[in-house]
Scaffold this motif. Structure first.
Motif, short mmCIF file in Angstrom:
data_model
loop_
_atom_site.label_atom_id
_atom_site.label_comp_id
_atom_site.label_asym_id
_atom_site.label_seq_id
_atom_site.Cartn_x
_atom_site.Cartn_y
_atom_site.Cartn_z
N MET A 117 -8.50 -6.45 2.27
CA MET A 117 -8.58 -5.19 1.53
C MET A 117 -10.02 -4.71 1.46
N TYR B 50 -6.37 5.11 2.39
CA TYR B 50 -5.10 4.58 1.90
C TYR B 50 -5.12 3.09 1.55
N TYR B 51 -6.10 2.34 2.00
CA TYR B 51 -6.11 0.90 1.76
C TYR B 51 -7.12 0.52 0.67
N ASN C 283 -4.70 2.39 -4.55
CA ASN C 283 -3.49 2.84 -3.86
C ASN C 283 -2.60 1.66 -3.48
N ALA C 284 -2.75 0.54 -4.23
CA ALA C 284 -2.04 -0.68 -3.83
C ALA C 284 -1.47 -1.40 -5.05
N TYR D 157 0.85 -1.19 0.00
CA TYR D 157 0.00 0.00 0.00
C TYR D 157 0.89 1.25 0.00
#
Length: 476
Positions: free
Chosen positions: A154, A228-229, A233-234, A78
């Motif tokens: 996720m 952010y997760y 964003n990964a 991430y």
């Protein structure tokens, strides 16, 4: 946070120490002739298989097949590291890493860990400057289960007041054990960024102030996860023994259904050019022997000077043939060991932002910081005064390439996955890994000279020392 790193670093230091002990009874063999070293550089370059694509929700997917063992490694990276955690929530990125093991939509607390271990696998997670990662290394027949499990967390976390309170306590104890109650705690990996940088994002306490950790709320955790997760964003990376088309189907089945979310806007983490040397002394009541570290701001990632620093690191610091080792250990006896390099929480290839090249050591009290800094300046001056000779350049290239291969081959596919995932996450370019060796070979003596002149000047340096507190000296 340093669970993986600690194992890697300890292994590297032990290996280094063993080779030096073995070299003591007889002199080391002479350096190879330049022609011989150049010939070896013509050997086939590092080329790992890379298949790269993105899902509609933005998830970056990297597949790298390797059938040498019936293993598979799944990593989810991430794009949230220490430096961009919220202000007044220092240590939050690391705290959140712990929360990711507390249960997800369909797996209860620690059930993911038990699932992996019952299937003969191992796992871990870590928080670094620019990313947080989670990975499993498992028998390849369980790969689909691992992809389902990573997609499940996720999708959603089991965030409860009990889980948060429990992990706040765990992280606070980790900080006490690793920093507050340990001699030299945080030196230099945690201390140097705080004194060398000026931008808050690079200069705050990454491990976290205890008051900030205690102040984290459920709303903070939920907002952090939502921001952010997200898949956009990964990066998901799979390395090992698998059939690519089958894995693509599983990835689409388990990750493709996750909702798309906006890519979070990252803050400006740039640093101004340093124009004056900085000095900072840290008092530590637990130590009787001083420590010294010098940190120099690195060139921007991806520039010719950035690659030149990889060779300068080998010329000056790495191994018993390095110039600083020869001067400070062998000739002057200032210390018995030198450590350091680029990126104390990883390596030269898996970060994206300001960084220091650091050299550090422990020494006797009769040696002053000024003496050590002067000796370092004397060694660096030789790089600045004239271009390195062909033999030195050839040896540095071999050492730097060898170190790159060491990173790629480490821990049953983790090293390869780490470099692929970070390159996808930061640069949208996992194939970058296959070009690093060529970039190292492009570095010329002239680039090394101008890099040393600009980036190893004393005014680009921060000197961090650890000394005994007055209470310690009185007790002695």
């Amino acid at each position: 946070m340093r669970r993986v790193l600690g194992a890697v670093t300890a292994a590297a230091f032990l290996g280094c120490a063993a080779s030096r002990e073995a070299a003591q009874p007889t002199p080391p063999p002479p350096a190879p002739e330049p022609a011989k070293v150049e010939a070896s550089a013509q050997a086939p370059k590092l080329q790992v298989p890379v298949e790269y694509y993105k899902l509609d929700n933005g998830l970056k997917v990297v597949l790298s097949r390797d059938t040498t063992a019936p293993k598979a490694m799944v990593g989810v990276y991430y794009n949230i590291g220490f430096r961009i955690e919220p202000r007044n929530r220092t240590g939050f990125a690391h705290l959140f890493e712990h929360m990711m093991f507390q249960g997800s939509t369909n797996l209860g607390k620690m059930e993911l860990a038990r699932l992996i271990q019952k299937n003969g696998g191992t796992f871990n997670g870590s928080t670094r400057f620019d990313f947080t990662n989670y990975f499993e290394i498992v028998p390849s027949n369980t790969l689909e289960t691992m992809l389902w499990a990573e997609a499940d967390r996720m999708r959603g976390l089991e965030v409860t007041p009990e889980n948060l309170k429990n992990q706040q306590g765990v992280v606070a104890n980790e900080v006490k054990v690793n920093v507050l109650n340990r001699p030299y705690g945080g030196f230099p990996w945690l201390d140097m960024p705080q004194v060398a940088n000026t931008n808050w994002y690079n200069a705050h306490n990454f491990y976290g102030d205890l008051k900030d950790l205690e102040a984290a709320t459920l709303e903070d955790v939920r907002a952090f996860f939502k921001t952010y997760y997200a898949p956009s964003n990964a990066a998901l990376v799979v390395v090992g023994d698998f059939e690519p088309e089958q894995v693509k189907g599983w990835v689409q089945q388990y990750f493709g259904a996750l909702p798309k979310a906006p890519v979070p806007q990252l803050p400006d983490i740039s640093e101004p050019r340093q124009e004056k040397e900085k000095r900072h002394d840290k008092k530590d009541a637990r130590v009787t022997r001083p420590a010294f570290a010098a940190g120099y701001h690195m060139p921007p990632v991806g520039t010719p000077e950035f690659y030149a620093m990889a060779l300068i690191d080998e010329i000056l610091l790495q191994g018993s043939d390095s110039a600083l080792y020869q001067q400070l250990v062998q000739k002057k006896g200032i210390t018995g060991e030198l450590s350091g390099g680029v990126n104390e929480l990883g390596n030269q290839w898996n970060y994206n932002g300001p960084m220091q090249w650091t050299v550090y050591m422990y020494h006797d009290t009769v040696i002053s910081p000024e003496t050590i800094a002067g000796e370092i300046d004397g060694v660096v001056a030789k790089l600045v005064e004239k271009p390195v000779d062909a033999a030195t350049l050839a040896r540095a290239r071999v050492k730097a390439r060898s170190r790159l291969y060491e990173h790629v081959e480490s821990i049953l596919g983790f090293g390869r996955a780490d470099l692929l995932a970070s390159s996808a996450l930061f640069f949208d370019d996992p194939e970058r890994l296959n070009r690093l060796e060529d970039e190292l070979m492009k570095v010329t003596p002239e680039v090394i000279q101008r890099t040393a002149r600009e980036y190893l000047r004393p005014t680009n340096r921060t000197v961090l020392t650890v000394s005994a507190s007055p209470q310690t000296l009185q007790a002695d």
